[in-house]
Design an enzyme around this catalytic site. Structure first.
Site, PDB file in Angstrom:
ATOM      1  CE  LYS A 130      -4.301  -1.751   1.981  1.00  0.00           C
ATOM      2  NZ  LYS A 130      -5.316  -1.580   3.041  1.00  0.00           N
ATOM      3  CE  LYS A 188      -7.982  -8.153  -3.231  1.00  0.00           C
ATOM      4  NZ  LYS A 188      -7.683  -8.159  -1.778  1.00  0.00           N
ATOM      5  CE  LYS A 248     -17.285  -0.610  -4.008  1.00  0.00           C
ATOM      6  NZ  LYS A 248     -17.964   0.032  -2.867  1.00  0.00           N
TER       7      LYS A 248
END
Length: 336
Positions: free
Chosen positions: A112, A198, A201
């Protein structure tokens, strides 16, 4: 007091719920309620570690609460993290028992932070580094025996266990419960548009199917699902076809699954019937959830008060743990 073992699991408020969320975690939450004393949190503090919109955060928190109830999570098992501020106070105490080196090696932090550093200002919040410590506080503040985990969360649970061990050693008492992983069968659902990634959204609208979507939209997305992409799979089932079979199995349609799998093994499977079976199975799951959600929407104010009340009840456990942790740590306790 219940004799059942306690399970703690939390989810960030992303608002809408897709079939990847549902089959990968939430359906398991529903099932665990039959066997364990469950505490489920919508963790809005965690959602602040990356750039976010404050108004959207609150909206997404309530949206997820309603969605969780719509699929069968009991409201008395639910809490909203920011309604239990003891989490953050325990997080600070735990910071003093957490290793900076271990935090900086966390895979999710590295992934991240790499994404954040590509932004305009390259901002990486201290919260992004520290949120596994807050996760440890989430677990330990309720004295959880078990935490359902996938492979991507094993590192974080190990950090929580390290903190528990250091704390107990420091205070000379086996006070904090050593949380154990709860490995339960869960289904990994991938994007129907790109089975190599995967269902998510963040990847864009075509990469997820909303659990609460209109039935025709669900059918359309499944009809357009990638099956074979022409790559050499060495005789193995292609990722796209495997994903469709996983969805069928996740919906509990085992008889249809076995019939179509036999066709596949015999080399006579046509993808249209497989897609049709998957679409109808997903629509059946979706309609049940949408009907319950529609009922909840007719009494929004009542539901919100119910969750505020359950958060208050759950908070009492957190207050007791924090009070005892501070006493053991040599800190002062506020008198209420």
């Amino acid at each position: 007091m219940s004799d059942k073992k306690r399970v703690l699991s939390c989810i960030q408020p992303t608002g809408d719920m897709h079939f990847g969320n549902y089959f990968g975690a939430v359906k398991n939450w529903v099932d665990l309620q039959e066997t364990y004393e469950c505490v489920y949190g919508v963790v809005d503090y965690h959602a602040m570690t990356m750039p976010y919109n404050p108004i959207k955060l609150r909206e997404n928190t309530w949206e997820l609460i309603f969605n969780l109830m719509a699929v069968g999570i009991a409201p008395n098992n639910l809490f909203i993290q920011s309604l239990v501020p003891e989490h953050t106070e325990l997080c600070w105490i735990f910071n003093c028992f957490a290793s900076y080196g271990q935090l900086s090696r966390m895979t999710q932090f590295k992934d991240k932070s790499a994404t954040s550093s590509e932004g305009e200002d390259g901002f990486i919040s201290a919260g992004l580094l520290d949120y596994p410590v807050l996760q440890a506080a989430d677990i330990c503040i309720y004295r959880a025996d078990y935490v359902p985990v996938g492979k991507d969360q094993e590192q974080h649970l190990e950090l929580a266990r390290n903190i528990v061990q250091r704390f107990n050693n420091q205070v000379g008492k086996e006070y904090l419960i050593m949380p154990e992983p709860l490995y339960t069968e869960f289904t990994k659902i991938t994007s129907t548009a790109d089975p190599s990634r995967k269902m998510s959204k963040s990847a864009g609208e075509k990469h997820y199917i909303s659990l609460f979507a209109d039935s025709d939209k669900i059918r359309k997305q499944v009809r357009s699902a990638v099956t074979d992409t022409g790559e050499n799979t060495g005789g193995e089932m292609s990722p796209g076809v495997k994903n469709l079979f996983e969805l069928l199995k996740a919906c509990g349609k085992m008889e249809t699954f076995q019939t179509l799998k036999a066709d596949y093994d015999a080399g006579v499977l046509k993808y249209a019937p497989l897609k049709e079976a998957v679409a109808e199975a997903l629509v059946e799951v979706s309609e049940a959830a949408r009907n319950k959600r529609a009922e909840l929407n007719t009494r929004k104010k009542e539901v919100k008060e119910e969750i505020k009340s359950s958060s208050e009840q759950i908070r009492r456990r957190a207050q007791q743990t924090l009070r005892e942790v501070k006493e053991l740590s040599g800190l002062m306790n506020v008198k209420y």
